[in-house]
Design a protein around this motif. Structure first.
Motif, short mmCIF file in Angstrom:
data_model
loop_
_atom_site.label_atom_id
_atom_site.label_comp_id
_atom_site.label_asym_id
_atom_site.label_seq_id
_atom_site.Cartn_x
_atom_site.Cartn_y
_atom_site.Cartn_z
N GLN A 175 40.79 36.23 36.39
CA GLN A 175 40.84 34.87 35.83
C GLN A 175 41.45 34.94 34.44
OE1 GLN A 175 37.01 33.07 34.97
NE2 GLN A 175 37.72 31.04 35.55
N ILE B 181 43.10 31.11 38.12
CA ILE B 181 42.75 32.21 39.02
C ILE B 181 44.02 32.97 39.38
CG2 ILE B 181 41.81 32.80 41.29
CD1 ILE B 181 40.14 30.22 41.11
N GLN C 8 42.15 26.14 38.53
CA GLN C 8 40.87 25.95 39.20
C GLN C 8 40.38 24.51 39.15
OE1 GLN C 8 38.80 28.87 36.81
NE2 GLN C 8 37.62 27.29 35.72
N MET D 104 35.86 32.50 43.31
CA MET D 104 37.32 32.33 43.33
C MET D 104 37.84 32.40 44.76
SD MET D 104 38.65 34.64 40.14
CE MET D 104 37.49 35.13 38.88
#
Length: 602
Positions: free
Chosen positions: A419, A425, A438, A564
């Motif tokens: 990240q 991400i 994100q 994620m």
């Protein structure tokens, strides 16, 4: 049919159709007359949103008996001493307003010059019904009652009392903003809706009439070019609205709604705001009267500039300079060279097919790599990197690459590896590097979930442990209150909490613990832009989008690798996940071939 001269009564009613469209139109003309009379205090009183009563009282210069009678004749004015109409500096100048209003209402004028006796004159739909002495302090008081009372064809086209009241508030707010040296009050049904003191500064007056938070979330605008001065306040890009109802533009102290000016404001914020968000600005343009024509609209709400391109350029450059000087408080515009290096993945045209099908590799602009260019500048190019104060703080987190890279046919967005800046991400796919926003991605996912839930009639709500009070202006509360039952179908439970506040008891469960105040404020803005005849279900995309924005994962939140990857997998099976609710891309890809080009391997 032979040609005939129209009687004065019919002429006035025709003129009223151009000048007096609704109670707010009459109110505007009366307040402008008070300003031109040199008033230091203007008091407005309304009943039934102005449908039954509009009253404006001022402490201006006043009028004598003969002037009152003359003021009610067409094209009689004290504001044009000669024929140089292009040099007019007053708010009004045509002399049509009072006789036009008097022809379609019951109009009462009471006025007194300091040191003289007062006089009153009453006109009922064009007919003189009374005149005589009046006990009144120096100044003028005008009462407009039963607007269109004897013209049912016009009366039935007026909107509800609530809508007409909102229009009247907007008129007084704009005129009060233009003249901070004058005190204003607006009383509706015995309650003060607006009360500002004379002698305030421009920024203080703007904040008092919009939102007190604006003062801490705005920058000053100040630009002079030749004989034209641009001043005012501009809200930070992060301080925006769902509709463009908080953009106030003034030319020589006159509130205007000009497409050129609105377009210039939009252009100045173009790279800083989403397409469905609007800035909060109050801009004042002062220029010699011969450079602008104010006589191009019956209600004088539009103007025409002699050099429109210069005015537009001033607004754009003035706003951008002010926002840039705001430093870290403002959202900085990305450099064009940086934007050209990355291109968003093309979206699928067919919503039923996978958004990842028929992907083509993105290409980079053929520009030298920044570090390579620095190295060519000299031997000391990398020496500067040794100084710690020249380096940005490290904000990335990497995951050990133990999980194998999935096949592109199964997982086109790859597997999460880390990240960046708590916002993006980074994932490794079989055919390249994927970067995901994100917040934008999760916003789209929440929107699609909410759409399905609303269509199935099963939006679950989550009761708040402590009900939250959200303060709004009265008109916004009226809009929410009138749609409370429909909003409950979306899982949002609201109730009125006084004239200018709403009590939130429950929010949609799928939104989680979000910004309740921001959600309710944005919904009020959205409702203000709707046609009242439409139900919220007919505008489901707008309401659901507003709620989804507040229920998504925010930029700045640290996610673990499992979170994620879960986000990536859901994106791969969700329609339209390639773009967020505001039209921005949710992910971009750098193909392996392009990476090799960056390092000169290909």
């Amino acid at each position: 049919m032979s040609i005939r001269r129209l009687p004065n009564s019919l002429i006035n009613r025709i003129a009223a159709g151009e000048v007096v469209e609704r109670p707010a139109s009459a109110l505007k003309e009366l307040v402008e007359n008070a300003i031109d009379a040199g008033a230091g205090q203007i008091n407005v009183r309304l009943h039934q949103g102005g449908l039954d009563l509009v009253e404006v009282a001022d402490d201006g210069c006043g009028m004598g008996r003969d002037d009152i009678a003359l003021a009610l004749e067409r094209h009689a004015t004290s504001k044009l001493p000669d024929e140089a109409i292009e040099m007019v500096t007053t708010m009004g100048f045509r002399g049509e307003a009072l006789p036009s209003i008097a022809s379609v209402s019951k109009l009462t004028i009471e006025s007194r010059i300091s040191g003289a006796d007062g006089w009153s004159r009453v006109i009922d739909h064009g007919e003189l019904v009374h005149e005589g002495p009046a006990a009144i302090p120096p100044g003028t008081k005008v009462r407009v009652e039963q607007l269109f009372g004897k013209v049912p064809a016009r009366r039935k086209f007026l909107r509800t009392a609530r809508s007409e009241y909102a229009a009247c508030v907007d008129i007084v707010r704009r005129l009060a903003m233009a003249r901070p040296d004058i005190g204003f009050t607006l009383d509706h049904e015995g309650r003060k809706a607006i009360a500002v003191q004379r002698g305030e500064t421009g920024p203080d007056r703007v904040a008092a009439l919009t939102n007190r938070e604006l003062r801490a979330n705005s920058v000053a605008v100040d630009l002079v070019r030749e004989d034209v001065t641009l001043s005012g306040v501009a809200g930070l890009p992060t301080y925006n609205r769902g509709v463009a109802d908080h953009q106030f533009l003034f030319v020589n102290g006159r509130p205007v709604k000009d497409r050129l000016l609105v377009g210039a404001v939009r252009g100045a914020y173009a790279e800083m705001l989403a397409r469905d968000r609007h800035p909060v600005v109050a801009l004042f343009i002062d220029m010699p009267p011969e450079l602008v024509d104010v006589n191009v609209h019956p209600a004088k709400t539009e103007v025409r500039f002699r050099e429109p391109s210069m005015i537009r350029g001033m607004i754009v450059s003035g706003l951008r300079r002010a926002l840039d000087e705001g430093g870290f408080r403002a959202v900085q515009r990305p450099a064009e060279s940086a934007l050209s290096n990355w291109q968003s993945e093309p979206l699928a045209s067919n919503p039923q097919t996978s958004i990842f099908s028929n992907q083509s590799k993105t290409s980079l602009a053929q520009q030298p790599y920044p570090r390579a260019a620095a190295a060519q500048a000299g031997d000391n190019a990398f020496g500067a990197m040794d100084r710690a104060d020249d380096l940005a703080p490290l904000m990335g987190r990497a995951e050990e690459a133990v999980e194998p890279v999935p096949e592109a046919t199964h997982h086109p967005l790859g597997v999460a590896r880390g990240q960046i800046a708590k916002t993006y991400i980074v994932a490794e796919a079989e055919d390249g590097l994927v970067i995901v926003d994100q917040h934008a991605a999760h916003e789209r996912l929440v929107l699609e979930r909410m759409r399905k839930a609303v269509e199935g009639g099963s939006v679950a709500s989550q009761a708040l442990l402590m009900a939250e009070v959200v303060e709004l202006d009265e008109n916004a509360c009226d809009r929410l209150d009138s749609r409370a039952a429909e909003l409950s179908e979306f899982g949002l439970e609201l109730e009125r909490f006084g004239p200018s506040a709403m009590l939130v008891r429950a929010t949609p469960a799928m939104l989680g613990a979000g910004d309740v105040k921001g959600l309710v404020t944005d919904l009020a803005d959205e409702l203000g832009a709707y046609d009242e005849a439409l139900s919220l279900k007919e505008r489901i995309d707008h309401v659901a989008s507003t709620m989804a924005c507040h229920g998504s994962v925010r930029a700045g939140r640290i996610l673990n690798v499992a979170e994620m990857n879960a986000l990536l997998r859901e994106m791969e099976v969700t329609p339209h996940s390639g773009q967020c609710n505001h039209g921005r891309p949710t992910w971009v890809k750098l193909a392996l071939g392009d990476v090799e080009k960056l390092f000169g391997r290909k």
